[in-house]
Scaffold this active site. Sequence first.
Site, PDB file in Angstrom:
ATOM      1  N   THR A 125      35.238  51.228  37.888  1.00 23.38           N
ATOM      2  CA  THR A 125      34.898  50.319  36.782  1.00 23.38           C
ATOM      3  C   THR A 125      33.386  50.152  36.652  1.00 23.38           C
ATOM      4  OG1 THR A 125      34.936  47.961  36.223  1.00 23.38           O
ATOM      5  CG2 THR A 125      35.348  48.484  38.493  1.00 23.38           C
ATOM      6  N   ASP A 126      32.949  49.820  35.442  1.00 23.85           N
ATOM      7  CA  ASP A 126      31.511  49.537  35.241  1.00 23.85           C
ATOM      8  C   ASP A 126      31.079  48.283  35.987  1.00 23.85           C
ATOM      9  OD1 ASP A 126      32.835  47.662  33.622  1.00 23.85           O
ATOM     10  OD2 ASP A 126      31.670  48.094  31.811  1.00 23.85           O
ATOM     11  N   GLU A 127      32.057  47.461  36.421  1.00 19.74           N
ATOM     12  CA  GLU A 127      31.693  46.192  37.066  1.00 19.74           C
ATOM     13  C   GLU A 127      30.997  46.398  38.406  1.00 19.74           C
ATOM     14  OE1 GLU A 127      34.594  43.071  36.718  1.00 19.74           O
ATOM     15  OE2 GLU A 127      35.550  44.048  35.015  1.00 19.74           O
ATOM     16  N   TYR A 150      36.425  41.306  43.347  1.00 18.70           N
ATOM     17  CA  TYR A 150      37.072  42.480  42.749  1.00 18.70           C
ATOM     18  C   TYR A 150      36.110  43.656  42.675  1.00 18.70           C
ATOM     19  CZ  TYR A 150      38.318  45.636  38.905  1.00 18.70           C
ATOM     20  OH  TYR A 150      38.538  46.758  38.143  1.00 18.70           O
ATOM     21  N   LYS A 154      35.975  47.397  44.578  1.00 14.02           N
ATOM     22  CA  LYS A 154      35.942  48.686  43.867  1.00 14.02           C
ATOM     23  C   LYS A 154      34.704  49.488  44.295  1.00 14.02           C
ATOM     24  CE  LYS A 154      38.405  50.034  41.054  1.00 14.02           C
ATOM     25  NZ  LYS A 154      39.701  50.763  41.123  1.00 14.02           N
TER      26      LYS A 154
HETATM   27  P1  NAD Z   1      46.819  46.721  36.392  1.00 16.00           P
HETATM   28  O1  NAD Z   1      46.571  45.508  37.234  1.00 16.00           O
HETATM   29  O2  NAD Z   1      47.439  46.564  35.050  1.00 16.00           O
HETATM   30  O3  NAD Z   1      47.717  47.765  37.203  1.00 16.00           O
HETATM   31  C1  NAD Z   1      47.526  48.046  38.543  1.00 16.00           C
HETATM   32  C2  NAD Z   1      48.741  48.789  39.060  1.00 16.00           C
HETATM   33  O4  NAD Z   1      48.503  49.132  40.442  1.00 16.00           O
HETATM   34  C3  NAD Z   1      50.029  47.969  39.023  1.00 16.00           C
HETATM   35  O5  NAD Z   1      51.097  48.768  38.526  1.00 16.00           O
HETATM   36  C4  NAD Z   1      50.267  47.597  40.481  1.00 16.00           C
HETATM   37  O6  NAD Z   1      51.650  47.444  40.804  1.00 16.00           O
HETATM   38  C5  NAD Z   1      49.657  48.788  41.202  1.00 16.00           C
HETATM   39  N1  NAD Z   1      49.216  48.462  42.566  1.00 16.00           N
HETATM   40  C6  NAD Z   1      48.426  47.408  42.946  1.00 16.00           C
HETATM   41  N2  NAD Z   1      48.248  47.436  44.284  1.00 16.00           N
HETATM   42  C7  NAD Z   1      48.928  48.529  44.754  1.00 16.00           C
HETATM   43  C8  NAD Z   1      49.115  49.096  46.031  1.00 16.00           C
HETATM   44  N3  NAD Z   1      48.592  48.507  47.131  1.00 16.00           N
HETATM   45  N4  NAD Z   1      49.825  50.234  46.153  1.00 16.00           N
HETATM   46  C9  NAD Z   1      50.381  50.823  45.045  1.00 16.00           C
HETATM   47  N5  NAD Z   1      50.265  50.308  43.812  1.00 16.00           N
HETATM   48  C10 NAD Z   1      49.537  49.175  43.653  1.00 16.00           C
HETATM   49  O7  NAD Z   1      45.398  47.434  36.295  1.00 16.00           O
HETATM   50  P2  NAD Z   1      44.742  48.299  35.119  1.00 16.00           P
HETATM   51  O8  NAD Z   1      44.028  47.393  34.213  1.00 16.00           O
HETATM   52  O9  NAD Z   1      45.758  49.240  34.592  1.00 16.00           O
HETATM   53  O10 NAD Z   1      43.644  49.105  35.949  1.00 16.00           O
HETATM   54  C11 NAD Z   1      43.966  50.331  36.590  1.00 16.00           C
HETATM   55  C12 NAD Z   1      42.733  50.854  37.296  1.00 16.00           C
HETATM   56  O11 NAD Z   1      41.674  51.031  36.365  1.00 16.00           O
HETATM   57  C13 NAD Z   1      42.207  49.923  38.384  1.00 16.00           C
HETATM   58  O12 NAD Z   1      41.802  50.698  39.483  1.00 16.00           O
HETATM   59  C14 NAD Z   1      41.001  49.228  37.729  1.00 16.00           C
HETATM   60  O13 NAD Z   1      40.030  48.888  38.688  1.00 16.00           O
HETATM   61  C15 NAD Z   1      40.511  50.330  36.798  1.00 16.00           C
HETATM   62  N6  NAD Z   1      39.813  49.870  35.574  1.00 16.00           N
HETATM   63  C16 NAD Z   1      40.400  48.965  34.723  1.00 16.00           C
HETATM   64  C17 NAD Z   1      39.743  48.577  33.560  1.00 16.00           C
HETATM   65  C18 NAD Z   1      40.375  47.613  32.585  1.00 16.00           C
HETATM   66  O14 NAD Z   1      39.725  47.209  31.616  1.00 16.00           O
HETATM   67  N7  NAD Z   1      41.626  47.215  32.750  1.00 16.00           N
HETATM   68  C19 NAD Z   1      38.481  49.104  33.265  1.00 16.00           C
HETATM   69  C20 NAD Z   1      37.902  50.027  34.152  1.00 16.00           C
HETATM   70  C21 NAD Z   1      38.594  50.400  35.298  1.00 16.00           C
HETATM   71  P1  TYD Z   2      38.728  40.035  31.523  1.00 15.79           P
HETATM   72  O1  TYD Z   2      39.698  40.534  30.511  1.00 15.79           O
HETATM   73  O2  TYD Z   2      39.244  39.217  32.664  1.00 15.79           O
HETATM   74  O3  TYD Z   2      37.911  41.302  32.045  1.00 15.79           O
HETATM   75  P2  TYD Z   2      36.601  41.379  33.016  1.00 15.79           P
HETATM   76  O4  TYD Z   2      36.356  40.057  33.620  1.00 15.79           O
HETATM   77  O5  TYD Z   2      37.052  42.382  34.008  1.00 15.79           O
HETATM   78  O6  TYD Z   2      35.490  41.831  32.119  1.00 15.79           O
HETATM   79  O7  TYD Z   2      37.622  39.175  30.780  1.00 15.79           O
HETATM   80  C1  TYD Z   2      36.851  39.707  29.714  1.00 15.79           C
HETATM   81  C2  TYD Z   2      35.831  38.666  29.300  1.00 15.79           C
HETATM   82  O8  TYD Z   2      36.519  37.541  28.742  1.00 15.79           O
HETATM   83  C3  TYD Z   2      35.035  38.116  30.476  1.00 15.79           C
HETATM   84  O9  TYD Z   2      33.704  37.835  30.037  1.00 15.79           O
HETATM   85  C4  TYD Z   2      35.745  36.817  30.828  1.00 15.79           C
HETATM   86  C5  TYD Z   2      36.263  36.337  29.479  1.00 15.79           C
HETATM   87  N1  TYD Z   2      37.529  35.571  29.508  1.00 15.79           N
HETATM   88  C6  TYD Z   2      37.614  34.365  28.826  1.00 15.79           C
HETATM   89  O10 TYD Z   2      36.629  33.882  28.200  1.00 15.79           O
HETATM   90  N2  TYD Z   2      38.813  33.699  28.845  1.00 15.79           N
HETATM   91  C7  TYD Z   2      39.889  34.159  29.535  1.00 15.79           C
HETATM   92  O11 TYD Z   2      40.962  33.490  29.529  1.00 15.79           O
HETATM   93  C8  TYD Z   2      39.792  35.408  30.215  1.00 15.79           C
HETATM   94  C9  TYD Z   2      40.971  35.979  30.968  1.00 15.79           C
HETATM   95  C10 TYD Z   2      38.581  36.092  30.171  1.00 15.79           C
END
Ligand code: NAD
Ligand code: TYD
Length: 337
Positions: A125-127, A150, A154
């Site tokens: 992630t960019d975070e 978090y 990562k």
């Molecule tokens: P999510 O929380 O929706 O899904 C995570 C999945 O991983 C779930 O199905 C969960 O059951 C599984 N999981 C968690 N712990 C596990 C373990 N110990 N063993 C096996 N499975 C496990 O997450 P997401 O938003 O789909 O993100 C997926 C990946 O992409 C993550 O690694 C996250 O860091 C990365 N990512 C997400 C975003 C975003 O905006 N959502 C952006 C950049 C990167």
């Molecule tokens: P989020 O979807 O949790 O992603 P991330 O924190 O990984 O970027 O949040 C996106 C942005 O929205 C972040 O600046 C936090 C804000 N946010 C709210 O203002 N209200 C909310 O209820 C949530 C979940 C996030």
Amino acid sequence: MKDIIITGGAGFIGSNLVRAAIEHFTDRRIVNFDKLTYAGNLENLAGLEKHPRYCFIKGDVAEPEDVARAFAGDVEGVMHLAAESHVDRSIHDASPFIKSNVLGTQVLLDAARLKKIHKFVHVSTDEVYGSLGTNGKFTETTPLAANSPYSASKAGSDLLVRAAFHTHKFPGCITRCSNNYGPYQFPEKLVPLLISNALENKPIPVYGDGKNVRDWLFVEDHCAALMRVYESGAPGEVYNIGGDNELENLTLVRTVLRMLGRPESLITFVKDRPGHDRRYAIDASKIRRELNWEPAHKFEDAIRKTIDWYQANPPWWRRVKSGEYREYYEKQYGRAM
Ligand code: NAD
Ligand code: TYD
């Protein structure tokens, strides 16, 4: 037939990727390896159960015996998405993040190395880069400066993948993507929380002053980038992925409310997230240039498509928002919300 293991395939991005990978890699079997935590939901993959090139294995990436079951076949490569993924939960309790994200990645790396796989795409992630001021963007050489438990977990996993490459010539690539939105996202994250609350005429919690900036990318564009890195990414390289689509949270919230025909009076400012990163923005020129990837979706169209999906699937998000999620929501936002 060779296997591609997708970890976390029952989550938001993972389930979108499993569907895309089955279409794209027509001569390979897609093995979805997932622990099914609160965020994992096999309903996200409804209809695929009997597909001849799909297989689900329930297991934990941090448990070597579970991982060994996933690697039983002829494994070509891995796309690793399994992780605890929500910043707010990591603030309440960091330990599952360390176990799944850090230890889990190393267990997976060990199994993959033994199996001499061809490619390992580590989805990060960019975070991990921390927070930006008003100017500049994250490049692949921006120093890691994670600010939440978090993102720290990562960043730790990214360094383990880097170490495996340098120490063992392990064929790992790291991707760092900006915030995703789209169908099947768990409604603890901003976009699905916003849409589902608005549909129910419930308050929309906005943290702090609502001026934090995120760079939003449609999930299908992220999945296309991951498959491109799987096929053509150079081992040891990092690829940033982003949509050049920076928005303040309040702008995003207002846009969605307008598209849904709901009033701005639903916006409720709540206490800010501790250590809340102010701005993320991705410079994705490397993956555009070297792997010829670019987003196929415009924000206006893809957010419309996303809203339509949540409007058409209330049973999905209503079920997800009941049970354990309810307790989390009350702890996070208070009973009044
Ligand atoms: P999510 O929380 O929706 O899904 C995570 C999945 O991983 C779930 O199905 C969960 O059951 C599984 N999981 C968690 N712990 C596990 C373990 N110990 N063993 C096996 N499975 C496990 O997450 P997401 O938003 O789909 O993100 C997926 C990946 O992409 C993550 O690694 C996250 O860091 C990365 N990512 C997400 C975003 C975003 O905006 N959502 C952006 C950049 C990167
Ligand atoms: P989020 O979807 O949790 O992603 P991330 O924190 O990984 O970027 O949040 C996106 C942005 O929205 C972040 O600046 C936090 C804000 N946010 C709210 O203002 N209200 C909310 O209820 C949530 C979940 C996030």
